[in-house]
Design an enzyme around this catalytic site. Structure first.
Site, mmCIF file in Angstrom:
data_model
loop_
_atom_site.group_PDB
_atom_site.id
_atom_site.type_symbol
_atom_site.label_atom_id
_atom_site.label_comp_id
_atom_site.label_asym_id
_atom_site.label_seq_id
_atom_site.Cartn_x
_atom_site.Cartn_y
_atom_site.Cartn_z
ATOM 1 N N ASP A 1 27.073 45.504 44.065
ATOM 2 C CA ASP A 1 27.748 44.271 44.464
ATOM 3 C C ASP A 1 26.350 43.094 44.643
ATOM 4 O OD1 ASP A 1 30.233 45.296 44.331
ATOM 5 O OD2 ASP A 1 30.497 45.378 46.669
ATOM 6 N N ASP B 1 42.079 44.786 42.667
ATOM 7 C CA ASP B 1 42.116 44.771 44.019
ATOM 8 C C ASP B 1 43.379 44.640 44.706
ATOM 9 O OD1 ASP B 1 39.398 44.277 43.907
ATOM 10 O OD2 ASP B 1 39.333 42.089 43.771
#
Length: 491
Positions: A251, A370
């Site tokens: 990330d 998500d």
């Protein structure tokens, strides 16, 4: 591999024929709508319907029933039988049907097939090739075409056909096993091949997977109880013979690798290029690189950093974050990425996934979901997990399969960074809904969590971040534990 339970219609009833003989029909239900709903409830990724009355007549007969079914179930429905003009195709596709199947007309009018694909797209037009005693059968299996199988293959290629259903009529309704050689012939010709006729049990499904089949249509086997929808779906999704993948996730924010909890409270984890090289050298099977603020800040993923990372590794590399155009995908692949991950754009513009899959191939398109638990389901989020939607995450997974995704990356907002283990229920729900690889993400806190997710779900890969970035567990330690417990991984 798609599992498509079959509903054949005669006089509004659910029937099965024996070797295509209309005089040898078995009636299984007078309520095909209820049958379709039971199939959907059992977890099938789609339903195959044939209007046998229409196949004989040459025009739709049970179309109102077909449309009612398509509008009442939450899985894609495909319909064949008597579809011989563009108006009929349009009526079905505009009323909830996902795909239409062209059979006789494909043999008799190649221009019609070309026009249908040009107007509606190759992913919504399926060509049915019915083979009876070595000849192509037409008009409800009542006549033979003069075309040879090889000539038919050439004709379909010229019309840019992608999806083909191949039926061995001599096996249809016999519970004698599928014709694997015909399946292999059409797979070798480059078609996404769905096999029908004689599919009886899970062994047939496994063998069809080995042949490279895109899907299997099952009729009498389900009605007679030699196989259930759930078992067929599980057999199609079973990747026990494939090596499981361990994937570190980077990330990235402003060029640095960061990690937090529930997508917040970010802390620095190091330089992206250095970590990528380290993981490549230490046995990672792939890398995923997510520019976590790109979508939020409306900027493209950092191509320069992608190029630098790609130059340091020798394993597959997926990049995501802020991708919203075909040009940006091209630029990332050109910079060294092997695949791209699409998230927000896939929710806002699902059609973009289809465009990207057509342009670059499904193998390049990873969809990032998500999800956050809401009552008994999972709600879909966008913009790096910051914005809720009204969409159901599992339903979105099915939609992405239909639109051409090659792989799904499933993130649990409830588990992200918490190191409490993967969300097993969420992951298995998605695995049951689709026939493409699923990557488990969010929650890895120990090597045992990887063992649990591979043992209790059908995921193809599992992702780790925090435990790898901060040297809490090594990739090799995870692989050793998996190997010791019979899970096949790369060395």
């Amino acid at each position: 591999m798609l599992i498509l339970p079959a509903i054949d219609l005669i006089d509004g009833q659910c029937v099965r024929l024996y070797q295509g003989d209309y005089s040898k029909k078995s009636v299984y239900s007078s309520d095909p709508l209820a049958v379709a709903q039971s199939f959907a409830a059992a977890g099938c990724p789609g339903i195959h319907i044939v209007d046998l009355d229409a196949a004989k007549k040459g025009s739709p007969v049970n179309s109102a029933l077909v449309i009612a079914i398509a509008q009442s179930v939450n899985v894609p429905v495909q319909i064949g039988g008597g579809i011989r003009d563009l108006a009929t195709v349009a009526r079905y596709l505009n009323n909830g049907v996902a795909r239409v199947i062209i059979g006789t007309a494909a043999c008799e009018d190649s221009e019609f097939v070309r026009q249908a694909i040009e107007r509606f797209g190759a992913e919504r037009i399926v060509i049915s090739v019915d083979i009876k005693n070595g000849a192509i059968s037409t008009r409800g299996w009542l006549q033979n075409s003069a075309l040879s199988i090889d000539a038919m293959i050439d004709r379909l290629k010229a019309a840019a056909v992608r999806l083909v259903i191949v039926t061995d009529v001599s096996k249809d309704g016999t519970l004698s096993g599928a014709n694997f050689s015909i399946t292999s012939q059409f797979v070798a010709a480059g078609f996404q091949t769905i096999t029908a006729g004689g599919v009886t049990n899970c062994a047939d499904i496994i063998e069809l997977k080995k042949c490279g089949a895109f899907g299997a249509i099952i009729g009498r086997g389900i009605y007679e109880g030699t196989i259930t929808v759930a078992d067929a779906v599980a057999a199609a999704a079973n990747t026990s013979n494939l090596l499981k993948r361990i994937i570190p996730c980077l990330d990235v924010k402003a060029g640095r690798v960061v990690k937090g909890t529930h997508f917040t409270q970010l802390r620095d984890a190091g330089d992206a290029v250095e970590l990528a090289r380290l993981y490549s050298d230490c046995g990672a099977d792939e890398l995923i690189f997510l520019d976590i603020t790109a979508t939020e800040q409306r900027r493209a993923a950092l191509q320069q950093l992608v190029r630098a990372v790609a130059g340091q590794i020798n394993i597959p590399f997926t990049v995501g974050g802020g991708i919203n155009s075909l040009q940006s995908i091209y630029e990332l692949l050109d910079a060294g990425a092997d695949k791209v991950s699409l998230g927000t754009i896939a929710v806002d513009r699902p059609e973009f996934v289809r465009e990207a899959s057509r342009q670059f191939g499904a193998q390049c398109i990873v969809i990032s979901l998500d999800a956050k638990r809401h009552l008994d389901s999972w709600q879909l989020y966008t913009h790096g997990g910051k914005q809720s939607t009204t969409a159901d995450a599992v339903a979105h997974a099915r939609l992405m399969l239909e639109y051409g995704a090659g792989e799904l990356l499933v993130n649990s907002l409830d588990r992200d960074g918490a190191k409490q283990g993967f969300d097993i229920e969420l992951l298995q729900a998605v695995c049951n809904a689709v026939s493409i690889p699923v990557i488990a993400s969010s929650g890895a806190g120990s090597a045992g969590d990887f063992l649990k997710v591979f043992s209790q779900t059908n995921v193809d890969a599992a992702l780790g971040a925090t435990i790898f970035h901060y040297n809490e567990v090594s990739i090799q330690a995870v692989k050793t534990l998996l190997t010791d417990n019979g899970i096949k991984v790369r060395c």
